[in-house]
Design a protein around this motif. Structure first.
Motif, PDB file in Angstrom:
ATOM      1  N   ALA A   1     152.984 112.494  14.457  1.00  0.00           N
ATOM      2  CA  ALA A   1     153.998 113.287  14.948  1.00  0.00           C
ATOM      3  C   ALA A   1     153.918 114.014  16.436  1.00  0.00           C
ATOM      4  CB  ALA A   1     154.000 114.598  13.915  1.00  0.00           C
TER       5      ALA A   1
ATOM      6  N   LYS B   1     154.847 117.596  17.074  1.00  0.00           N
ATOM      7  CA  LYS B   1     156.179 117.762  16.196  1.00  0.00           C
ATOM      8  C   LYS B   1     156.226 117.907  14.635  1.00  0.00           C
ATOM      9  CE  LYS B   1     158.681 114.857  19.685  1.00  0.00           C
ATOM     10  NZ  LYS B   1     159.685 113.885  19.808  1.00  0.00           N
TER      11      LYS B   1
ATOM     12  N   PHE C   1     157.791 116.294  12.404  1.00  0.00           N
ATOM     13  CA  PHE C   1     158.471 115.188  11.870  1.00  0.00           C
ATOM     14  C   PHE C   1     157.762 114.015  12.686  1.00  0.00           C
ATOM     15  CE2 PHE C   1     161.393 116.521  15.117  1.00  0.00           C
ATOM     16  CZ  PHE C   1     161.519 115.181  15.660  1.00  0.00           C
ATOM     17  N   ILE C   2     157.729 113.007  11.877  1.00  0.00           N
ATOM     18  CA  ILE C   2     157.368 111.750  12.520  1.00  0.00           C
ATOM     19  C   ILE C   2     158.700 110.783  12.964  1.00  0.00           C
ATOM     20  CG2 ILE C   2     156.043 109.421  11.993  1.00  0.00           C
ATOM     21  CD1 ILE C   2     154.327 110.973   9.913  1.00  0.00           C
ATOM     22  N   SER C   3     158.835 110.344  13.945  1.00  0.00           N
ATOM     23  CA  SER C   3     159.803 109.484  14.401  1.00  0.00           C
ATOM     24  C   SER C   3     159.533 108.060  13.683  1.00  0.00           C
ATOM     25  CB  SER C   3     159.908 109.206  15.882  1.00  0.00           C
ATOM     26  OG  SER C   3     158.829 108.381  16.275  1.00  0.00           O
ATOM     27  N   LEU C   4     160.798 107.404  13.596  1.00  0.00           N
ATOM     28  CA  LEU C   4     160.915 106.238  13.099  1.00  0.00           C
ATOM     29  C   LEU C   4     160.130 105.085  13.985  1.00  0.00           C
ATOM     30  CD1 LEU C   4     161.735 104.172  10.929  1.00  0.00           C
ATOM     31  CD2 LEU C   4     163.911 103.829  12.060  1.00  0.00           C
ATOM     32  N   LYS C   5     160.090 105.450  15.271  1.00  0.00           N
ATOM     33  CA  LYS C   5     159.395 104.581  16.071  1.00  0.00           C
ATOM     34  C   LYS C   5     158.016 104.706  16.009  1.00  0.00           C
ATOM     35  CE  LYS C   5     159.187 103.506  21.362  1.00  0.00           C
ATOM     36  NZ  LYS C   5     159.881 103.916  22.589  1.00  0.00           N
ATOM     37  N   ALA C   6     157.573 105.871  15.974  1.00  0.00           N
ATOM     38  CA  ALA C   6     156.094 106.147  15.589  1.00  0.00           C
ATOM     39  C   ALA C   6     155.504 105.522  14.531  1.00  0.00           C
ATOM     40  CB  ALA C   6     155.774 107.574  15.654  1.00  0.00           C
TER      41      ALA C   6
ATOM     42  N   ILE D   1     166.108 107.277   8.059  1.00  0.00           N
ATOM     43  CA  ILE D   1     165.382 108.115   9.351  1.00  0.00           C
ATOM     44  C   ILE D   1     165.885 107.456  10.611  1.00  0.00           C
ATOM     45  CG2 ILE D   1     163.857 109.168   7.835  1.00  0.00           C
ATOM     46  CD1 ILE D   1     162.091 106.942   8.464  1.00  0.00           C
ATOM     47  N   THR D   2     165.992 108.513  11.585  1.00  0.00           N
ATOM     48  CA  THR D   2     166.134 107.996  12.820  1.00  0.00           C
ATOM     49  C   THR D   2     164.956 108.176  13.816  1.00  0.00           C
ATOM     50  OG1 THR D   2     167.211 110.313  13.393  1.00  0.00           O
ATOM     51  CG2 THR D   2     168.522 108.270  12.736  1.00  0.00           C
TER      52      THR D   2
END
Length: 189
Positions: free
Chosen positions: A148, A151, A153-158, A188-189
């Protein structure tokens, strides 16, 4: 094509009385094959074969292990591809190969008893499990925080760049397509 052994009946003078070994088995297999495949195709999708109720019963009863099924598929089809299709000859050979992996009722019972012993042993170690749960929560929190990057949340990219996920894909334990389809289903984005 399937090799059939022909035997001549006891009355060798009557050539009309040829008995074909496995003739009933082949006819049964053809009926099953035709029932499992779609009407407009001459081939059976591997995924439809895998989802076949009779095969699932073998797996559920532990008479056939998933690993043995995968080995049989690899041996006959040469690949483990959900989009693969089987000709009748491949289907019949796959059935014959699976037959060599199927365990007898006694073997399944012995394995069930071994598994029961393992379960009993695991239950006695329940205290250890609860201690490990705290460690697991800490590890999960650490992984989340790393991905994260501060942040909430965790991004889809990460997530897609996560080393552990990459390793699962590289070792073949999971297909990238499966991961992508799962992540797409989460929206998710």
């Amino acid at each position: 094509t399937i090799n059939e052994k022909d035997y001549i009946s006891e009355d060798e003078d009557d050539s009309d009385d040829i008995i074909t070994d496995d003739e009933d088995d082949i006819e049964d297999a053809k009926a099953i094959f035709n029932n499992l495949k779609s009407n407009e195709s001459t081939k059976l999708k591997l995924i439809d074969f895998i989802n076949w109720e009779d095969l699932q019963e073998l797996l559920d009863s532990n008479a056939l292990t998933p690993d043995d099924l995968a080995s049989a598929i690899q041996e006959v089809v040469g690949k483990d591809d959900d989009n693969a299709e089987l000709t009748f000859d491949e289907f019949y050979k796959l059935l014959s190969t699976i037959e060599t992996y199927i365990k007898s009722d006694d073997e399944v019972t012995d394995e069930s008893n071994e598994e029961k012993s393992e379960i009993d042993s695991e239950e006695s170690d329940l205290t250890d499990v609860t201690d490990n749960e705290d460690e697991d929560e800490e590890e999960i929190s650490e992984i989340f925080n790393d991905l994260a990057k501060g942040k909430e949340f965790i991004s889809l990219k990460a997530l897609k760049k996560w080393d552990d996920l990459k390793e699962l894909i590289e070792t073949g334990l999971i297909k990238r397509k499966t991961i992508d389809e799962f992540l797409d289903s989460l929206n998710i984005t």
